[in-house]
Every structure is written in structure tokens, then in C-alpha cells.
Scaffold this motif. Structure first.
Motif, mmCIF file in Angstrom:
data_model
loop_
_atom_site.group_PDB
_atom_site.id
_atom_site.type_symbol
_atom_site.label_atom_id
_atom_site.label_comp_id
_atom_site.label_asym_id
_atom_site.label_seq_id
_atom_site.Cartn_x
_atom_site.Cartn_y
_atom_site.Cartn_z
ATOM 1 N N GLY A 30 0.812 -1.215 0.000
ATOM 2 C CA GLY A 30 0.000 0.000 0.000
ATOM 3 C C GLY A 30 0.835 1.250 0.000
ATOM 4 O O GLY A 30 1.832 1.372 -0.716
ATOM 5 N N ASP A 44 -4.685 3.288 1.647
ATOM 6 C CA ASP A 44 -4.200 2.348 0.631
ATOM 7 C C ASP A 44 -3.776 1.021 1.248
ATOM 8 O O ASP A 44 -4.088 -0.054 0.720
ATOM 9 C CB ASP A 44 -3.031 2.956 -0.142
ATOM 10 C CG ASP A 44 -3.476 4.017 -1.129
ATOM 11 O OD1 ASP A 44 -4.692 4.130 -1.381
ATOM 12 O OD2 ASP A 44 -2.614 4.750 -1.640
ATOM 13 N N MET A 47 -6.845 -0.996 2.456
ATOM 14 C CA MET A 47 -7.609 -1.622 1.384
ATOM 15 C C MET A 47 -6.839 -2.777 0.735
ATOM 16 O O MET A 47 -7.431 -3.798 0.376
ATOM 17 C CB MET A 47 -8.008 -0.592 0.338
ATOM 18 C CG MET A 47 -9.081 0.387 0.808
ATOM 19 S SD MET A 47 -10.569 -0.396 1.505
ATOM 20 C CE MET A 47 -11.028 -1.536 0.209
ATOM 21 N N ALA A 48 -5.528 -2.637 0.583
ATOM 22 C CA ALA A 48 -4.743 -3.746 0.035
ATOM 23 C C ALA A 48 -4.845 -4.969 0.941
ATOM 24 O O ALA A 48 -4.998 -6.103 0.472
ATOM 25 C CB ALA A 48 -3.286 -3.330 -0.133
ATOM 26 N N SER A 118 -2.326 -1.399 -4.045
ATOM 27 C CA SER A 118 -3.455 -0.474 -3.955
ATOM 28 C C SER A 118 -3.039 0.980 -4.177
ATOM 29 O O SER A 118 -3.848 1.883 -3.979
ATOM 30 C CB SER A 118 -4.132 -0.591 -2.581
ATOM 31 O OG SER A 118 -3.248 -0.137 -1.570
ATOM 32 N N TYR A 151 -5.478 -4.109 -7.409
ATOM 33 C CA TYR A 151 -6.777 -4.758 -7.207
ATOM 34 C C TYR A 151 -7.892 -4.063 -7.991
ATOM 35 O O TYR A 151 -8.886 -4.683 -8.351
ATOM 36 C CB TYR A 151 -7.128 -4.865 -5.716
ATOM 37 C CG TYR A 151 -7.531 -3.576 -5.036
ATOM 38 C CD1 TYR A 151 -8.783 -3.013 -5.227
ATOM 39 C CD2 TYR A 151 -6.663 -2.940 -4.150
ATOM 40 C CE1 TYR A 151 -9.157 -1.851 -4.593
ATOM 41 C CE2 TYR A 151 -7.028 -1.771 -3.510
ATOM 42 C CZ TYR A 151 -8.272 -1.229 -3.727
ATOM 43 O OH TYR A 151 -8.641 -0.074 -3.098
ATOM 44 N N GLU A 182 -12.827 5.628 -3.324
ATOM 45 C CA GLU A 182 -12.121 5.275 -2.093
ATOM 46 C C GLU A 182 -12.973 5.545 -0.862
ATOM 47 O O GLU A 182 -12.945 4.767 0.102
ATOM 48 C CB GLU A 182 -10.802 6.052 -2.000
ATOM 49 C CG GLU A 182 -9.742 5.534 -2.956
ATOM 50 C CD GLU A 182 -8.421 6.232 -2.794
ATOM 51 O OE1 GLU A 182 -7.407 5.544 -2.579
ATOM 52 O OE2 GLU A 182 -8.381 7.482 -2.897
#
Length: 258
Positions: A30, A44, A47-48, A118, A151, A182
Motif C-alpha cells: 500500500g 491504501d 484496502m490492500a 493499492s 486490485y 475510495e
């Protein structure tokens, strides 16, 4: 059932899953980067890691500890490096860190390794890290394969239509840093970390077709976001996240036959 998180496994459980189950090991990568007033610096990386965990649950994989820091934020894609909190690695450092992590995972016995990114700015440096790691492992007698993907590499057109429904002038993906996508995904995955009351309703920037060094902070809206996330919702986030989880899962199954 054992956890899919490498950090929660004992060494012998991890070893058994690699040797007996030939598990896919997923490395989330990220960034620590400003995402406006309403989203956390770790968006980031969070989310990764979320995508990696969901995919690992689907394919019987293991999620390695994430590489939380990423490549330097760029003004026209991430708002730039000048906002407090954005903490980046030099390109050479990121390549070296990811290379070393991948080689170590291969040394553990993993033959199927995936890097889930991400942060857009990581892209080509991760390509180089994966290339070097595969070469290093091959020279040491390991036959590991490495898959690397952003992703959100692909978004279905009908999904984008739903995201921007009712908008006369949607910002588009080029200006989506800290915007609807996001914000919506974080509302779905980490709602306690989103403060919708702090979303700035600013005019999207009109970037020139070039970059400047040192960077020009005035190009970026005061909040650091490149578009507004005011119309984001948990429902939009669910639609996006579930689509991305499916894409990542399908990619892993296709290349690693799980």
C-alpha cells in the motif's frame, strides 16, 4: 480453521500450509498517503490488506504482513508529497524491500506468490521487484511464480455508471484520489475510520499535461483530494469491493489453479 493471516500463525502451521496445501501467499502493498480530511493516511494499505484477506479466504491462501509504505505520491495522481503525513519510500528502497520479502517467502517454500497493490505510484517499481525476485529465486533453485496486480485494475463500465449516476460532470478515474470510490470502499470496509462531515466540496483541479519538480502545491485542492467523495455511500462501496474481490480471486484461481 487456522487464520489466513501469516502474523497469526505459528511457524510450523505456516510451514505445513505451504508444504502440504501448497498455499498461495499474498503480499499486500500500500502506501501512507494523505487522502483528504475525511479518510485516514493508511487508506491504501488498509484496502490492500482487506482485498488480500478476502481473496485468501476464497482460495485457501495466506496473507503476509503488508508492505505499508509505498512509492512517492505524485501530484496528479495522489495529491503529491507535500501534505503532512504522506510518508514515502525511494524507488530503489521499495524495489529492494519487496524483492527481499518475496525471496524470503519463496525460501520458506511458497511456489505461488501474489502481490496485491493499492497505490498507483507503486506500479512499475513492483514490476521490477517481482522480476528481480523471480530471477533470484530461480537462481537459487526455487520454481516460484509471482502474480502482481492492482486490485482495481479493471472496473466494469456498468459499475462506473452506477458510481456516477446522476452526475453531469463525473471526475473520472484520473481524479479519484480521495473521491467517491475510495470513500465508498472505506465506508463499506472500515466505516469507523471515515468522517463524512469533513469531506471538502472543492472544484476538481485542472492539471497541465506535465509535472514540475519541486512540486507545485497550488495545483492540488486544499484538502488534498482530487475530487469530492460527498456522494459516496456504503452501498456503492459494497458494489465496488465485491467486484474487486471477485477479480482478485478469479485471477489467483486462473494462474494458480485453486
Amino acid at each position: 480453521m487456522p487464520s489466513v493471516m501469516m502474523s497469526e500463525l505459528s511457524w510450523d502451521t505456516y510451514q505445513r500450509q505451504l508444504r502440504e496445501e501448497d498455499a498461495i501467499v499474498i503480499v499486500p502493498v500500500g502506501a501512507v498517503e494523505q487522502h483528504g480530511y475525511h479518510l485516514p493516511l493508511g487508506t491504501d494499505s488498509l484496502m490492500a490488506s482487506y482485498m488480500a484477506r478476502r481473496a485468501a479466504e476464497n482460495v485457501g491462501g495466506i496473507v503476509a504482513e503488508p508492505v505499508a509504505y509505498g512509492a512517492r505520491s505524485q501530484v496528479r495522481t495522489g495529491g503529491g508529497p507535500h501534505r503532512c503525513g504522506t510518508t514515502s519510500l525511494n524507488a530503489e528502497t521499495l524495489i529492494a524491500v519487496v524483492h527481499d520479502v518475496l525471496v524470503e517467502i519463496g525460501r520458506h517454500g511458497a511456489r505461488k506468490i501474489a502481490v496485491i497493490d493499492s497505490h498507483f505510484e507503486n506500479r512499475f517499481f513492483l514490476d521490477e521487484a517481482c522480476h528481480r525476485a523471480q530471477q533470484t529465486l530461480a537462481l537459487r533453485g526455487h520454481d516460484a511464480r509471482i502474480l502482481k496486480m492492482l486490485y482495481a485494475e479493471r472496473i466494469e463500465p456498468e459499475t462506473m455508471d452506477a458510481v456516477y449516476a446522476g452526475m453531469d460532470n463525473p471526475p473520472g478515474l484520473d481524479l479519484e484520489h480521495g473521491g467517491i470510490l475510495e470513500t465508498a470502499m472505506m465506508l463499506y470496509c472500515y466505516p469507523d475510520l471515515v468522517d463524512m462531515s469533513r469531506i471538502a466540496d472543492e472544484t476538481p483541479p485542472g492539471f497541465p499535461p506535465y509535472d514540475l519538480f519541486p512540486v507545485e502545491p497550488a495545483w492540488v485542492p486544499e484538502s488534498g483530494c482530487l475530487s469530492s467523495g460527498k456522494t459516496a455511500s456504503r452501498e456503492i462501496g459494497e458494489m465496488l469491493v465485491e467486484e474487486f474481490v471477485t477479480h482478485v480471486t478469479d485471477s489467483l484461481r486462473k494462474e494458480f489453479r485453486r
